[in-house]
Design an enzyme around this catalytic site. Structure first.
Site, PDB file in Angstrom:
ATOM      1  N   HIS A 120      -6.932  16.932   0.979  1.00 25.33           N
ATOM      2  CA  HIS A 120      -7.477  15.615   1.092  1.00 25.33           C
ATOM      3  C   HIS A 120      -8.356  15.214   1.802  1.00 25.33           C
ATOM      4  CE1 HIS A 120      -3.561  13.059   1.438  1.00 25.33           C
ATOM      5  NE2 HIS A 120      -4.766  11.751   1.827  1.00 25.33           N
ATOM      6  N   ASP A 151      -1.404  19.945  -0.368  1.00 26.44           N
ATOM      7  CA  ASP A 151      -2.323  19.366   0.115  1.00 26.44           C
ATOM      8  C   ASP A 151      -2.167  19.969   2.079  1.00 26.44           C
ATOM      9  OD1 ASP A 151      -4.057  17.333   1.091  1.00 26.44           O
ATOM     10  OD2 ASP A 151      -2.416  15.615  -0.178  1.00 26.44           O
ATOM     11  N   SER A 235      -3.033   9.904   6.870  1.00 24.18           N
ATOM     12  CA  SER A 235      -2.969  10.850   5.939  1.00 24.18           C
ATOM     13  C   SER A 235      -3.291  12.152   7.163  1.00 24.18           C
ATOM     14  CB  SER A 235      -3.733  10.772   4.421  1.00 24.18           C
ATOM     15  OG  SER A 235      -3.034  11.212   3.508  1.00 24.18           O
TER      16      SER A 235
END
Length: 383
Positions: A120, A151, A235
């Site tokens: 993402h 992911d 992230s």
């Protein structure tokens, strides 16, 4: 976590604001679901991307160090030294990844310039600008491949510099609750930031929401839950133990709906190092994931509702010839209502149930055919 409060899960990605004006990031969110023992629904933020640029210089390491500050014994100095040594050892392996609209973090995987991050974070883009924690000019990178189902993604520096320092990845099987960890990344564009906490739980299965479609996104098993602060921009970064090993890739942070868009402190999630290594190695070697290690039924499904318009299972639309479901006698039109002991009400619950299983495992699958409840023993395949 109280079952009555029902916090929500969401992915969070922030769009870039003008660095010159230091504007606030604007969050774009989607739904996430996390099964809890108390049958509650917790909400998570995919803490992937942050906007703006930081005034902190590369190599700086602001840290949330409440535990260290509270300790006053001689042993606290030893712990502080451990923190500082780990930051010095691992932070040079954590990079900032800039896309056209967002930014996130990544971890140097090898000396050839491969960098692992979240899918993402890269989104649909193919080209990136990478800033090293050690400073210097930004470096160009291109996408090797992304694996949205887990992911994870790998990007590669076009011209890897001399002295590039790959991170050491630890053994996920040795991660234990209470273990001290540090989260390293670029939250809110604050480059090379460090927060501290502990491992709060292991083995969590978390379903992200798709921020673009609003539907279910990746479902990830065996995630590490941590109290280390995870914010937009973290992230793809590193969750690190005090042995200077990356034990996970921070991916999600929880939010409490009673706080509006605010984060629920101390609830973050990281993809375990074992999963990261397995997926990254395949992407680097083959340019794609050839063995996900994730269980599948070999069916195409859609959700169905009952007469009260409530979720009632998933109907099989198509069955893969020779696949696990076909071999067990399932066919199009059957409605799956249970996998093992887990009730199936929608596609997300089916995905989460399968995420907890392994290819080759034999599980009972409950289904309705012509109004009659039946059970088939299915030997799971892989997706």
């Amino acid at each position: 976590m109280s079952a009555s409060r029902n916090p929500t899960l969401r992915t969070s990605r922030t769009s870039r604001t003008s660095p010159a004006r230091g504007g606030r990031p604007v969050r774009r969110t989607g739904r996430l679901l996390l099964p809890c023992a108390a049958a509650c629904v917790t909400a998570l933020v995919a803490s992937g991307c942050s906007s703006g640029s930081s005034t902190a210089s590369p190599g700086s390491a602001p840290a949330a160090s409440a535990a260290a500050a509270a300790a006053t014994s001689g042993g606290s100095n030893d712990l502080q030294t451990d923190y500082q040594n780990t930051v010095k050892a691992v932070l040079p392996s954590v990079v900032q990844i800039n896309t056209k609209q967002d930014l996130g973090s990544g971890v140097v995987y090898d000396d050839k310039g491969d960098i692992v991050t979240n899918a993402h974070v890269v989104g649909s883009e193919k080209n990136f600008q990478v800033s090293l924690a050690t400073g210097g000019k930004t470096l160009a990178a291109t996408l090797v491949a992304a694996y949205p189902a887990g992911d994870l993604a790998v990007i590669r520096l076009t011209s890897p510099p001399d002295g590039l320092k790959p991170a050491a990845f630890g053994d996920s099987g040795k991660v234990s609750v209470g273990q001290i960890v540090l989260a390293m990344g670029n939250p809110l564009g604050l480059s090379s930031s460090v927060t501290q906490g502990i491992v709060s739980a292991t083995g969590r299965t978390v379903s992200e929401g798709d921020s673009q479609s609003g539907g279910p996104g990746a479902t990830i098993a065996d995630m590490v839950q941590t109290s280390a602060a995870i914010n937009p921009g973290n992230s793809g970064g590193a969750l690190v133990n005090l042995d200077d090993e990356v034990i996970g890739i921070p991916t999600l942070a929880a939010t409490d709906p009673q706080l509006g868009s605010g984060a629920a402190p101390g609830i973050g999630f990281a993809i375990p190092a074992s999963t990261v290594k397995r997926i990254a190695d395949q992407i680097i070697k083959d340019g794609k994931v050839t063995n996900s290690g994730r269980a599948g039924l070999g069916v195409t499904v859609r959700e169905v509702v009952d007469l009260q318009n409530q979720p009632a299972g998933v109907a099989i639309v198509a069955v893969t010839a020779g696949g696990p479901a076909a071999k067990a006698g399932l066919k199009a039109g059957d409605v799956i209502t249970k996998v093992g002991s887990t009730p199936i009400t929608n596609v997300q619950s089916l995905t989460e149930a399968l995420a907890a299983d392994k290819p080759g495992q034999k599980v009972p699958v409950g289904y309705l055919r012509d109004g009659t409840q039946k059970t088939a023993q299915v030997t799971l395949g892989s997706i």
